[in-house]
Scaffold this active site. Structure first.
Site, PDB file in Angstrom:
ATOM      1  N   ARG A  30       0.838  -1.202   0.000  1.00  0.00           N
ATOM      2  CA  ARG A  30       0.000   0.000   0.000  1.00  0.00           C
ATOM      3  C   ARG A  30       0.871   1.249   0.000  1.00  0.00           C
ATOM      4  NH1 ARG A  30      -5.231  -1.679   0.792  1.00  0.00           N
ATOM      5  NH2 ARG A  30      -5.378  -3.674   1.891  1.00  0.00           N
ATOM      6  N   ASP A  31       0.472   2.206  -0.839  1.00  0.00           N
ATOM      7  CA  ASP A  31       1.154   3.500  -0.859  1.00  0.00           C
ATOM      8  C   ASP A  31       0.907   4.199   0.480  1.00  0.00           C
ATOM      9  OD1 ASP A  31       2.126   5.579  -3.396  1.00  0.00           O
ATOM     10  OD2 ASP A  31       1.647   6.442  -1.434  1.00  0.00           O
ATOM     11  N   ILE A  32       1.950   4.778   1.013  1.00  0.00           N
ATOM     12  CA  ILE A  32       1.872   5.415   2.335  1.00  0.00           C
ATOM     13  C   ILE A  32       1.029   6.703   2.300  1.00  0.00           C
ATOM     14  CG2 ILE A  32       3.952   6.877   2.261  1.00  0.00           C
ATOM     15  CD1 ILE A  32       4.703   5.571   5.000  1.00  0.00           C
ATOM     16  N   GLU A  94       9.355  10.106  -7.886  1.00  0.00           N
ATOM     17  CA  GLU A  94      10.124  10.501  -6.699  1.00  0.00           C
ATOM     18  C   GLU A  94      11.047   9.380  -6.239  1.00  0.00           C
ATOM     19  OE1 GLU A  94       7.169  11.584  -3.844  1.00  0.00           O
ATOM     20  OE2 GLU A  94       6.572  13.383  -4.947  1.00  0.00           O
ATOM     21  N   VAL A  95      10.580   8.140  -6.410  1.00  0.00           N
ATOM     22  CA  VAL A  95      11.384   6.992  -5.989  1.00  0.00           C
ATOM     23  C   VAL A  95      11.916   6.299  -7.237  1.00  0.00           C
ATOM     24  CG1 VAL A  95      11.407   4.817  -4.719  1.00  0.00           C
ATOM     25  CG2 VAL A  95       9.955   6.705  -3.913  1.00  0.00           C
ATOM     26  N   HIS A  99       8.148   1.199 -10.415  1.00  0.00           N
ATOM     27  CA  HIS A  99       6.923   0.794  -9.710  1.00  0.00           C
ATOM     28  C   HIS A  99       5.705   1.182 -10.519  1.00  0.00           C
ATOM     29  CE1 HIS A  99       8.066   4.845  -8.281  1.00  0.00           C
ATOM     30  NE2 HIS A  99       6.772   5.085  -8.205  1.00  0.00           N
ATOM     31  N   HIS A 101       1.811   2.178 -10.185  1.00  0.00           N
ATOM     32  CA  HIS A 101       0.726   2.606  -9.287  1.00  0.00           C
ATOM     33  C   HIS A 101      -0.563   1.906  -9.703  1.00  0.00           C
ATOM     34  CE1 HIS A 101       2.621   6.219  -7.325  1.00  0.00           C
ATOM     35  NE2 HIS A 101       3.393   6.169  -8.401  1.00  0.00           N
TER      36      HIS A 101
HETATM   37  P1  AMP Z   1       6.417   8.161  -7.610  1.00  0.00           P
HETATM   38  O1  AMP Z   1       6.016   9.596  -7.536  1.00  0.00           O
HETATM   39  O2  AMP Z   1       5.829   7.468  -8.807  1.00  0.00           O
HETATM   40  O3  AMP Z   1       7.913   7.955  -7.486  1.00  0.00           O
HETATM   41  O4  AMP Z   1       5.699   7.465  -6.390  1.00  0.00           O
HETATM   42  C1  AMP Z   1       6.345   7.114  -5.220  1.00  0.00           C
HETATM   43  C2  AMP Z   1       5.238   6.719  -4.270  1.00  0.00           C
HETATM   44  O5  AMP Z   1       5.828   6.037  -3.184  1.00  0.00           O
HETATM   45  C3  AMP Z   1       4.460   7.906  -3.688  1.00  0.00           C
HETATM   46  O6  AMP Z   1       3.084   7.786  -4.040  1.00  0.00           O
HETATM   47  C4  AMP Z   1       4.695   7.778  -2.173  1.00  0.00           C
HETATM   48  O7  AMP Z   1       3.556   8.096  -1.428  1.00  0.00           O
HETATM   49  C5  AMP Z   1       5.081   6.320  -2.030  1.00  0.00           C
HETATM   50  N1  AMP Z   1       5.935   6.003  -0.900  1.00  0.00           N
HETATM   51  C6  AMP Z   1       7.066   6.647  -0.509  1.00  0.00           C
HETATM   52  N2  AMP Z   1       7.596   6.046   0.563  1.00  0.00           N
HETATM   53  C7  AMP Z   1       6.802   4.983   0.844  1.00  0.00           C
HETATM   54  C8  AMP Z   1       6.818   3.960   1.843  1.00  0.00           C
HETATM   55  N3  AMP Z   1       7.776   3.904   2.776  1.00  0.00           N
HETATM   56  N4  AMP Z   1       5.824   3.030   1.835  1.00  0.00           N
HETATM   57  C9  AMP Z   1       4.857   3.080   0.909  1.00  0.00           C
HETATM   58  N5  AMP Z   1       4.782   4.005  -0.064  1.00  0.00           N
HETATM   59  C10 AMP Z   1       5.731   4.954  -0.089  1.00  0.00           C
END
Ligand code: AMP
Length: 108
Positions: A30-32, A94-95, A99, A101
Site C-alpha cells: 500500500r502507498d503510504i 520521486e522513488v 513501480h 501505481h
Molecule cells: P512516484 O512519484 O511514482 O515515485 O511514487 C512514489 C510513491 O511512493 C508515492 O506515491 C509515495 O507516497 C510512495 N511512498 C514513498 N515512501 C513509501 C513507503 N515507505 N511506503 C509506501 N509508499 C511509499
C-alpha cells in the site's frame, strides 16, 4: 553499486510496509500516501530505476507488473482501476525504483 532506495528496503524487509501480495517476481504494498480508496505499488524484485532505464533485457518487467496487477484485481474482485508509471523527475517520479501505481475506488 546500486543506489538503494526505500523500495529496495521494503523489498528486502529492512523497513516495514503493508504488503498485500508477494511472489518470486514482485512485491505489492500500500502507498503510504494513498490517492484513492485502494492505492498500491507493484515493484519487480529485479531492480530497474525507471521506465526510462528499461532495456531489451528488462523490457518484460513493466508488462509483468501489469499482469500481476490484473491477476490481483481479478482475485480481489476489483473491476475498475487505473495503472500509472511516473517516468523521471519531470513525470512526477520521486522513488527511482520501477513501480506501477494501482488505484481503485474499490477497497481491498
Ligand atoms: P512516484 O512519484 O511514482 O515515485 O511514487 C512514489 C510513491 O511512493 C508515492 O506515491 C509515495 O507516497 C510512495 N511512498 C514513498 N515512501 C513509501 C513507503 N515507505 N511506503 C509506501 N509508499 C511509499
Amino acid at each position: 553499486m546500486e543506489d538503494r532506495t526505500i523500495f529496495h528496503k521494503i523489498r528486502d524487509k529492512e523497513i516495514p510496509a503493508d504488503i498485500v501480495y508477494e511472489d518470486d517476481e514482485v512485491v505489492a504494498f500500500r502507498d503510504i500516501h494513498p490517492k484513492a480508496a485502494t492505492h498500491l505499488l507493484f515493484i519487480p524484485k529485479h531492480f530497474v530505476a525507471s521506465i526510462d532505464d528499461v532495456t531489451p533485457e528488462t523490457a518484460h518487467l513493466p508488462g509483468m507488473l501489469i499482469l500481476k496487477a490484473q491477476l490481483f484485481a481479478k482475485e480481489k474482485g476489483i473491476t475498475g482501476y487505473k495503472l500509472t508509471f511516473h517516468v523521471g523527475k519531470g513525470g512526477g517520479q520521486e522513488v527511482f525504483y520501477l513501480h506501477l501505481h494501482f488505484l481503485s475506488d474499490q477497497t481491498v
